[in-house]
Design an enzyme around this catalytic site. Structure first.
Site, PDB file in Angstrom:
ATOM      1  N   CYS A 129      39.977  49.920  38.139  1.00  0.00           N
ATOM      2  CA  CYS A 129      39.223  49.877  37.754  1.00  0.00           C
ATOM      3  C   CYS A 129      38.342  49.644  38.999  1.00  0.00           C
ATOM      4  CB  CYS A 129      39.081  47.763  37.688  1.00  0.00           C
ATOM      5  SG  CYS A 129      37.695  46.871  36.896  1.00  0.00           S
ATOM      6  N   CYS A 130      38.654  49.829  40.648  1.00  0.00           N
ATOM      7  CA  CYS A 130      38.246  49.643  41.594  1.00  0.00           C
ATOM      8  C   CYS A 130      37.848  51.180  41.644  1.00  0.00           C
ATOM      9  CB  CYS A 130      39.148  49.560  42.724  1.00  0.00           C
ATOM     10  SG  CYS A 130      39.391  47.455  43.543  1.00  0.00           S
ATOM     11  N   CYS A 141      33.811  41.398  43.503  1.00  0.00           N
ATOM     12  CA  CYS A 141      33.688  41.354  41.636  1.00  0.00           C
ATOM     13  C   CYS A 141      33.843  39.972  41.451  1.00  0.00           C
ATOM     14  CB  CYS A 141      34.336  41.690  41.069  1.00  0.00           C
ATOM     15  SG  CYS A 141      33.151  43.854  41.094  1.00  0.00           S
ATOM     16  N   CYS A 159      37.266  38.851  40.091  1.00  0.00           N
ATOM     17  CA  CYS A 159      38.490  39.472  41.135  1.00  0.00           C
ATOM     18  C   CYS A 159      38.275  38.480  42.648  1.00  0.00           C
ATOM     19  CB  CYS A 159      38.666  40.427  41.357  1.00  0.00           C
ATOM     20  SG  CYS A 159      39.319  41.563  40.502  1.00  0.00           S
ATOM     21  N   CYS A 169      40.364  47.953  48.275  1.00  0.00           N
ATOM     22  CA  CYS A 169      40.039  48.305  46.878  1.00  0.00           C
ATOM     23  C   CYS A 169      39.540  49.591  47.031  1.00  0.00           C
ATOM     24  CB  CYS A 169      38.477  47.620  46.391  1.00  0.00           C
ATOM     25  SG  CYS A 169      37.210  47.762  47.879  1.00  0.00           S
TER      26      CYS A 169
HETATM   27  S1  SF4 Z   1      37.382  44.131  42.390  1.00  0.00           S
HETATM   28 FE1  SF4 Z   1      37.773  43.801  40.141  1.00  0.00          FE
HETATM   29  S2  SF4 Z   1      36.442  44.301  38.984  1.00  0.00           S
HETATM   30 FE2  SF4 Z   1      35.708  44.983  40.933  1.00  0.00          FE
HETATM   31  S3  SF4 Z   1      36.425  47.241  40.651  1.00  0.00           S
HETATM   32 FE3  SF4 Z   1      38.372  46.170  41.471  1.00  0.00          FE
HETATM   33  S4  SF4 Z   1      39.153  45.536  39.955  1.00  0.00           S
HETATM   34 FE4  SF4 Z   1      37.223  46.145  39.099  1.00  0.00          FE
END
Ligand code: SF4
Length: 239
Positions: free
Chosen positions: A122-123, A206, A209, A234
């Site tokens: 996701c990151c 985010c 998170c 991240c």
């Molecule tokens: S912080 Fe969380 S929602 Fe944002 S990109 Fe990373 S995993 Fe995805």
């Protein structure tokens, strides 16, 4: 002058500037990399300090942000305030639509809670790939990192070569600042900041998170709080 000798000269200057004040580091970067240097802002307290300094030095300084699509509403509100106060044209980098749809289709909208691999995917799609896109046209980027923020940042320099991003320069003007210096600057200069900071969110990413921290916890304890500290990056600032 060849590009190699120019790079060597910049590296030498970078070593000399290690003890310079934040504003002087910014002036140096804006001068050396004119038009090809930008602040990467996530609208944290440090990024707001740098925004204020940058715009005072050059009202046309470039600022880009990674709009992951999952930021807290308070961060979007702060973007609007920043535009109103500084009259800046923010540069938005968004996730690739196809990659995003595939990820959500296969992992679900909250895949980051399912495991480290899912969280990193996701990151990657929401942050790292858009960052790489932004950096591909720059000679240098400016970040609000500080040494005392985490165990992964204790050796941070004010000017570094960013090998993870093609060897461009990475400028960290606040590397030796304390949290108190950041907030003293914000108050003294009436700099807008994220409303979540007043609700015990020292570090904001985010929405899903990030959580508030408790008294005595590390400032980044609220980021990916379900993971151990050495994993809490991240990928944006990994070497
Ligand atoms: S912080 Fe969380 S929602 Fe944002 S990109 Fe990373 S995993 Fe995805």
């Amino acid at each position: 002058m060849s590009s190699e000798s120019l790079a060597n000269e910049l590296i030498k200057e970078a070593e000399e500037i290690e003890h310079a004040e934040a504003e002087d580091v910014l002036k140096w970067a804006l001068d050396k990399f004119a038009g090809k240097v930008a602040l990467a802002s996530s609208f944290g307290a440090e990024d707001m300090v740098l925004t204020d300094m940058l715009i005072k030095i050059n009202p046309k300084a470039r600022i880009f942000t990674l709009d992951t699509g999952r930021l807290p509403q308070e961060t979007y509100d702060l973007m609007e305030k920043t535009i109103d106060k500084y009259h800046v044209k923010l540069e938005y980098q968004c996730p690739d639509r196809e990659a995003l749809e595939k990820m959500i289709d296969e992992g679900g909208p909250n895949l980051f809670y399912k495991g480290i691999n899912e969280r990193k995917l996701c990151c990657k799609i929401r942050k790292i790939d858009p960052l790489n896109r932004a950096l591909s046209s720059l000679f240098a980027w400016i970040c609000g990192l500080r040494r005392e923020q985490s165990v992964t940042r204790v050796e941070l320099k004010k000017v570094e070569i960013d090998d993870a991003h093609g060897g461009i320069f990475k400028i960290n003007p606040l590397a030796d600042w304390t949290e108190k210096q950041v907030w003293d600057y914000i108050k003294a200069n009436d700099v807008p900041y994220n409303a979540l900071h007043d609700k015990n969110y020292p570090s904001i990413g985010c929405g899903p998170c990030t959580r508030a921290i408790k008294t005595g916890e590390d400032v980044r304890a609220g980021r990916w709080w379900w993971e151990s500290p050495e994993l809490k990056e991240c990928g944006l600032h990994c070497k």
